[in-house]
Design an enzyme around this catalytic site. Structure first.
Site, PDB file in Angstrom:
ATOM      1  N   ASP A  45      -3.184   4.020   3.806  1.00 34.96           N
ATOM      2  CA  ASP A  45      -2.977   2.637   4.219  1.00 34.96           C
ATOM      3  C   ASP A  45      -4.023   1.707   3.610  1.00 34.96           C
ATOM      4  O   ASP A  45      -3.885   0.490   3.656  1.00 34.96           O
ATOM      5  CB  ASP A  45      -2.985   2.509   5.741  1.00 34.96           C
ATOM      6  CG  ASP A  45      -2.342   1.216   6.192  1.00 34.96           C
ATOM      7  OD1 ASP A  45      -1.273   0.857   5.652  1.00 34.96           O
ATOM      8  OD2 ASP A  45      -2.906   0.542   7.075  1.00 34.96           O
ATOM      9  N   ASN A  46      -5.060   2.275   3.046  1.00 34.15           N
ATOM     10  CA  ASN A  46      -6.087   1.483   2.370  1.00 34.15           C
ATOM     11  C   ASN A  46      -6.018   1.657   0.858  1.00 34.15           C
ATOM     12  O   ASN A  46      -6.982   1.391   0.157  1.00 34.15           O
ATOM     13  CB  ASN A  46      -7.483   1.866   2.869  1.00 34.15           C
ATOM     14  CG  ASN A  46      -7.717   1.404   4.287  1.00 34.15           C
ATOM     15  OD1 ASN A  46      -7.118   0.434   4.740  1.00 34.15           O
ATOM     16  ND2 ASN A  46      -8.565   2.098   5.015  1.00 34.15           N
TER      17      ASN A  46
ATOM     18  N   ARG B 241       0.832  -1.196   0.000  1.00 35.99           N
ATOM     19  CA  ARG B 241       0.000   0.000   0.000  1.00 35.99           C
ATOM     20  C   ARG B 241       0.871   1.252   0.000  1.00 35.99           C
ATOM     21  O   ARG B 241       2.045   1.205   0.342  1.00 35.99           O
ATOM     22  CB  ARG B 241      -0.875   0.009   1.250  1.00 35.99           C
ATOM     23  CG  ARG B 241      -1.688  -1.255   1.417  1.00 35.99           C
ATOM     24  CD  ARG B 241      -1.956  -1.517   2.886  1.00 35.99           C
ATOM     25  NE  ARG B 241      -2.396  -2.878   3.094  1.00 35.99           N
ATOM     26  CZ  ARG B 241      -3.587  -3.202   3.546  1.00 35.99           C
ATOM     27  NH1 ARG B 241      -4.461  -2.283   3.840  1.00 35.99           N
ATOM     28  NH2 ARG B 241      -3.912  -4.456   3.701  1.00 35.99           N
TER      29      ARG B 241
END
Length: 184
Positions: free
Chosen positions: A98-99, A29
């Site tokens: 982070d996603n 990510r």
């Protein structure tokens, strides 16, 4: 893949329990790059970049500036992903770095939803009280995420900070046109 556990889970009501396994070409990510960058671990940023290029975009390895090409590929993947999911009314509830997978795949589906009635201000996550991740803001948020990624690898794009920033801005400026291209 979803597998029932035979147990129950209590949420708003009692539901059958299950395990969800997410499958992706990788789970790298933007936040992974930020982790090393924040620690000033530039060796790991370079190693992760090289690994990611070889794994996901091997065709750019021989490029004159593979790291700029890497940024361009990720910008294109993300423009396509967000445009395609918005075409079907998808709202990613927490679209932070982070996603955001560098492969251009959505691997973090929770919380998320599909709109029942079109409203660009629709949010899904209960924590999104100000609408940062609203349906209509998703392209802007992705562009911000991409700028964070570019910051992490800027030293690889060019050792001269001013030149790197100019090259990065030029690449990031392509996002709106790419998004429109994939918007059906």
């Amino acid at each position: 893949s979803i597998i029932g556990t035979g147990e129950v889970v209590e949420r708003e009501r009692i539901e059958p329990g299950g395990i969800l396994a997410r499958v992706s070409s990788s789970h790298i990510r933007i936040g992974t790059f930020e982790f090393f960058s924040a620690k000033k671990d530039l060796v790991s940023v370079k190693e992760l970049s090289d690994y990611s290029i070889k794994r996901h975009f091997s065709e750019i390895w021989p490029s004159k500036n593979r790291y700029l090409s890497f940024l361009d590929k990720i910008i294109e993947c993300q423009a396509k992903l967000v445009a395609q999911w918005m075409n079907v009314g998808f709202i990613h509830g927490v679209m932070n770095t982070d996603n955001t997978s560098i492969s251009g795949q959505t691997i973090d589906y929770g919380p998320c939803a599909f709109m029942n009635i079109f409203d660009p201000n629709t949010v899904y996550s209960f924590i999104d009280t100000h609408g940062r991740y609203s349906y209509g803001n998703q392209p802007k948020v992705m562009l911000w995420n991409l700028s964070k990624f570019a910051e992490c690898i800027s030293f690889l794009i060019n050792e001269n900070e001013k030149k790197a920033n100019k090259m990065i801005l030029e690449s990031l400026s392509k996002f709106p046109r790419l998004f429109e291209k994939f918007w059906i």
